[in-house]
Design an enzyme around this catalytic site. Sequence first.
Site, PDB file in Angstrom:
ATOM      1  N   HIS A 147       0.715  -1.376   0.014  1.00 52.97           N
ATOM      2  CA  HIS A 147       0.015   0.007   0.086  1.00 52.97           C
ATOM      3  C   HIS A 147       0.896   1.161   0.049  1.00 52.97           C
ATOM      4  CE1 HIS A 147      -3.182   2.668   0.920  1.00 52.97           C
ATOM      5  NE2 HIS A 147      -4.052   1.613   0.600  1.00 52.97           N
ATOM      6  N   HIS A 148       0.425   2.121  -0.691  1.00 62.30           N
ATOM      7  CA  HIS A 148       1.418   3.577  -0.736  1.00 62.30           C
ATOM      8  C   HIS A 148       1.565   4.162   0.523  1.00 62.30           C
ATOM      9  CE1 HIS A 148       3.408   6.689  -2.974  1.00 62.30           C
ATOM     10  NE2 HIS A 148       2.813   6.397  -4.010  1.00 62.30           N
ATOM     11  N   SER A 149       0.548   3.953   1.436  1.00 62.95           N
ATOM     12  CA  SER A 149       0.643   4.589   3.045  1.00 62.95           C
ATOM     13  C   SER A 149       1.728   3.975   3.339  1.00 62.95           C
ATOM     14  CB  SER A 149      -0.656   4.205   3.866  1.00 62.95           C
ATOM     15  OG  SER A 149      -0.913   2.991   3.512  1.00 62.95           O
TER      16      SER A 149
END
Length: 483
Positions: free
Chosen positions: A136-138
């Site tokens: 996930h980009h987070s």
Amino acid sequence: MTKEEVEEEPLSPMARLFQSPGIDNCIVTMIGFKAKINPDIILDELKQNVSKHPRFCSKLSDDGARWMKTKVNVEDHVFVPDIDLHEINKDGDGFVDDYVSRLTLSTLEKSRPLWDIHILNVKTSKAEAVSVMRCHHSLGDGMSLMSLLVACTRKTSDLKEFPTIPTIKRREKTMSHRLGNKGWFLLSINAVYSAVKLIWNTIVDLLLVLAISFLKDTETPISEGAGFRNNAKRLYHQTVSLDDIKFIKNAMNMTINDVLLGVTQAALSRYLNQRYGNKDVEAGTTISDLNNLPGRIRIRAGIMVNLRQEIGIQPVADMLAKGSKCRWGNYDSTVFVPFTISLETNPLVPLLKAKSIMDRKKHSLCAAMNYSVIEFILNNFGPKVFKRTCSNTTAILSNIVGPVEEVSLHGNHIAYIALSTYGHSQALSIHFISYAEEMGITITVDPAVIPDPHNICDEMEESLKAMKDTLSTKSDRFFGMHG
């Protein structure tokens, strides 16, 4: 909260944005290897090392606002699908493309750490096996993840040696210490002018960002029907010579990012001309055999900008250290750049236009201010504003510095690295990543809008070649006159 879970730090503004409803954004990295992969080795390495990195052994809290340290069951994150090699022997590339495309339809399970790895022992035209990693980009931006990947590799020339980590800093203007009174006066005038210009550019850029929320790009063949996030994405990967890009960079006195933007503008102009020409033929008319582009096309791209002072690959230990200037996470922002869509007789014109745009963007505080503005908007208006901004623009671009030499991952020689994202509403994203002597181009598209991404890559190669040939001819003429 169980004994195996410990509350940690809150999500950064960009991490909150990337995991907010309607923007759920994932990074997918494809790594091609020159030999088959032993999954057991990958599992063992992960079991020994995954706990050393806080983001890869943390999950989101129930409210999605904080990271929670948790126990990781590595087997839940590594997938080795059963593959009938006889069925796919003739089309390994097609199998991998279809597999990755199906992954873009699924989201990562938020009840556990937000990453997984898929090992495909399938022979393709560029590799003997492919590993597909989703995270996930987070968890972090492209620089963070690339620094982590490089930390896990070794030189192929010496498997005991860590890869070379180049020092890349932002360009800083230098001034002479031998300035007379007149020189210092002119320097003061230039400083005032530069400050006024910086403030003006920042105000204009912030107004343009605000305008994007209300002003939609022109509908073109690369954006028509876009915005349907449920469509599976298709990824197409190709490589060009990094030396050719550096030659153009040096000859034109610009940055690699300037060159890539110029090449992209030229390629999209040629591609759109082709698509509009096909439409004219289907309608029974032809505007011109040379130029089929309509006038006044408004196309804007969001370009990812690294806000760190140190902008290249960094030691992961330094990034995780408290107070680090090159900290781990999503310390990046977006600048929105208008594309000039036109056919040019001089291949160097798109480069000059790209340099002019980027020089002005570099002399603006908009990218840094956007980072703070994001937190304010998220707290007061929610993520809907950003969702509208994405749907009103046409493309996403990014460039990441990769390993400067060929490297091996757990003893497996890497043939190529391709990185992209999905979850956004744009029908087109272009990600560049350098590896050894090559520049990889990964084009991710909504196939319902752009069914032939390979043609965009072909146009990039043609544009790059035309630029290089033009500059080479000029150089030959110069040396011929002064020989």
